[in-house]
Motif scaffolding. Structure first.
Motif, PDB file in Angstrom:
ATOM      1  N   GLY A   1      -3.308   3.455  -7.081  1.00 17.21           N
ATOM      2  CA  GLY A   1      -3.616   3.767  -5.687  1.00 17.21           C
ATOM      3  C   GLY A   1      -2.580   4.695  -5.088  1.00 17.21           C
ATOM      4  N   HIS A   2      -1.313   4.430  -5.420  1.00  6.96           N
ATOM      5  CA  HIS A   2      -0.230   5.294  -4.931  1.00  6.96           C
ATOM      6  C   HIS A   2      -0.335   6.696  -5.529  1.00  6.96           C
ATOM      7  CE1 HIS A   2       3.608   6.658  -3.518  1.00  6.96           C
ATOM      8  NE2 HIS A   2       4.096   6.770  -4.754  1.00  6.96           N
TER       9      HIS A   2
ATOM     10  N   LEU B   1       5.293  -0.347  -1.618  1.00  7.08           N
ATOM     11  CA  LEU B   1       4.597  -1.514  -2.152  1.00  7.08           C
ATOM     12  C   LEU B   1       4.696  -1.555  -3.676  1.00  7.08           C
ATOM     13  CD1 LEU B   1       2.897  -3.962  -1.341  1.00  7.08           C
ATOM     14  CD2 LEU B   1       0.852  -2.529  -1.603  1.00  7.08           C
TER      15      LEU B   1
ATOM     16  N   ALA C   1      -3.209   8.538  -3.845  1.00 10.47           N
ATOM     17  CA  ALA C   1      -2.824   8.889  -2.472  1.00 10.47           C
ATOM     18  C   ALA C   1      -1.872  10.083  -2.468  1.00 10.47           C
ATOM     19  CB  ALA C   1      -2.168   7.688  -1.792  1.00 10.47           C
TER      20      ALA C   1
ATOM     21  N   VAL D   1      -2.376  -1.085  -7.725  1.00 11.44           N
ATOM     22  CA  VAL D   1      -1.361  -0.670  -6.751  1.00 11.44           C
ATOM     23  C   VAL D   1      -0.700   0.628  -7.198  1.00 11.44           C
ATOM     24  CG1 VAL D   1       0.893  -1.276  -5.756  1.00 11.44           C
ATOM     25  CG2 VAL D   1      -0.909  -2.999  -5.911  1.00 11.44           C
TER      26      VAL D   1
ATOM     27  N   TYR E   1       4.131   3.968   2.411  1.00 14.52           N
ATOM     28  CA  TYR E   1       3.921   2.519   2.342  1.00 14.52           C
ATOM     29  C   TYR E   1       3.431   2.101   0.956  1.00 14.52           C
ATOM     30  CZ  TYR E   1       2.176  -2.163   3.203  1.00 14.52           C
ATOM     31  OH  TYR E   1       1.944  -3.513   3.123  1.00 14.52           O
ATOM     32  N   THR E   2       2.488   2.854   0.402  1.00 18.81           N
ATOM     33  CA  THR E   2       1.974   2.511  -0.929  1.00 18.81           C
ATOM     34  C   THR E   2       3.078   2.623  -1.977  1.00 18.81           C
ATOM     35  OG1 THR E   2       1.210   4.778  -1.403  1.00 18.81           O
ATOM     36  CG2 THR E   2      -0.344   3.275  -0.326  1.00 18.81           C
TER      37      THR E   2
END
Length: 317
Positions: A213-214, A180, A217, A210, A176-177
């Motif tokens: 963050g990806h 996004l 993760a 964003v 999902y990330t």
């Protein structure tokens, strides 16, 4: 003969679903979502468009492939339901594969006609991924009918089950990330790698957060994947399905990270970006297979416990 035909059709359907995933990524990465304007299922309100552009060809091709894949999934679902419906997972996978493919199509259509936020559009790839994984597992079940692999004989401990259930759930979050990042056009928000910029560590605006963050993760996913693979290497070397699934998963997640870095280094090279989407699709498919094996292990354990109850009752009498 029927079984052989079903195997071939299931394989082709799995490949078609993979093309749907890659096609969706291609539409996003080439910014072709509006290639047919605010019109769906027609293109610019026409059955045969009069003005042909590269964006129109990409978007229209994706719609056609998705439509053909949808028909194939429906046929496969009904065929598998009738042919191997006695296998416990068949009906569930058949239903999920078609329902999620329809849901994916509806979200895509809504995005074209009404428009959607980036956060909603990011769900599109994940929903398609569930449909692909369901078709992939259904195909494996069809091939498994020959009993060349006795999946029910596997023994999976609680620690391994924790890794399997936890990693596939977390992997979906990472997916999902990543989606996004694409939909917010943040792929090149951080010009350096692995840090956002050479002169600073902390991101300063939304697109950078964003992107970073990806990356974080994905790094945590790699660490967790290494831990699970080490456990599989120590405890499951004799159970080839578990052992090799984790080995393949680790290779795929490493390829995923490498291509993610190369996207930055090559300034968003299209082929590398598509490879990035391909690797995560394959990774999720393998993790889904591990999840099915873990559920089967639970089922077999419960079934074994239930079979001992009458004997225990008889002994007490």
């Amino acid at each position: 003969m029927l079984q052989r035909s079903l195997k071939w059709f299931a394989t082709l359907t799995t490949l078609a679903m993979l093309f749907v995933l890659i096609g969706g990524a291609l539409v996003t990465k080439t910014d072709s979502g509006m290639g047919c304007g605010r019109s769906w299922p027609l293109c610019n309100g026409q059955l045969i468009p009069s003005e042909i552009t590269p964006e129109l060809v990409i978007e229209l091709s994706h719609r056609v492939v998705s439509g053909v894949a949808g028909i194939m999934v429906l046929i496969l679902s009904i065929w598998a339901w009738r042919a191997i419906g006695h296998i416990r997972e068949t009906k569930f996978l058949a239903a999920v594969s078609f329902i999620f493919l329809v849901l994916q199509g509806l979200i895509g259509a809504a995005a074209v006609v009404w428009g959607q936020s980036d956060f909603v559009l990011a769900l599109h790839f994940g929903i398609s991924l569930i449909s692909f994984a369901s078709v992939f597992l259904l195909t494996l079940l069809i091939f498994e009918v020959d009993k060349k692999f006795a999946a029910e004989s596997l023994v999976i401990d609680s620690k391994m089950k924790f890794h399997i259930y936890g990693i596939i759930s977390y992997c979906y979050i990472v997916v999902y990330t990543g989606a996004l990042v694409r939909h917010m056009e943040a792929s090149l928000a951080c010009p350096s790698w692995p840090l956002c910029a050479k002169t600073r560590i902390i991101p300063v605006q939304l697109h950078e957060w964003v992107q970073m963050g990806h990356r974080i993760a994905a790094a945590l996913l790699l660490i967790w994947m290494i831990a699970a693979t080490v456990h599989a290497a120590k405890q499951y070397r004799q159970q080839a399905a578990i052992y090799w699934s984790w080995m393949i998963s680790l290779i795929l997640v490493m390829l995923q990270i490498v291509t993610g870095a190369m996207i930055v280094f090559t300034n968003l090279n299209l082929y590398i970006a598509l490879a990035h989407a391909l690797f995560i699709s394959c990774l999720f498919g393998v993790l889904s297979y591990l999840t099915m094996l873990a559920f089967r292990s639970n089922y077999q354990k419960n079934e074994s416990s239930q079979s001992k109850l009458p004997k225990l009752s008889a002994t007490m009498k």
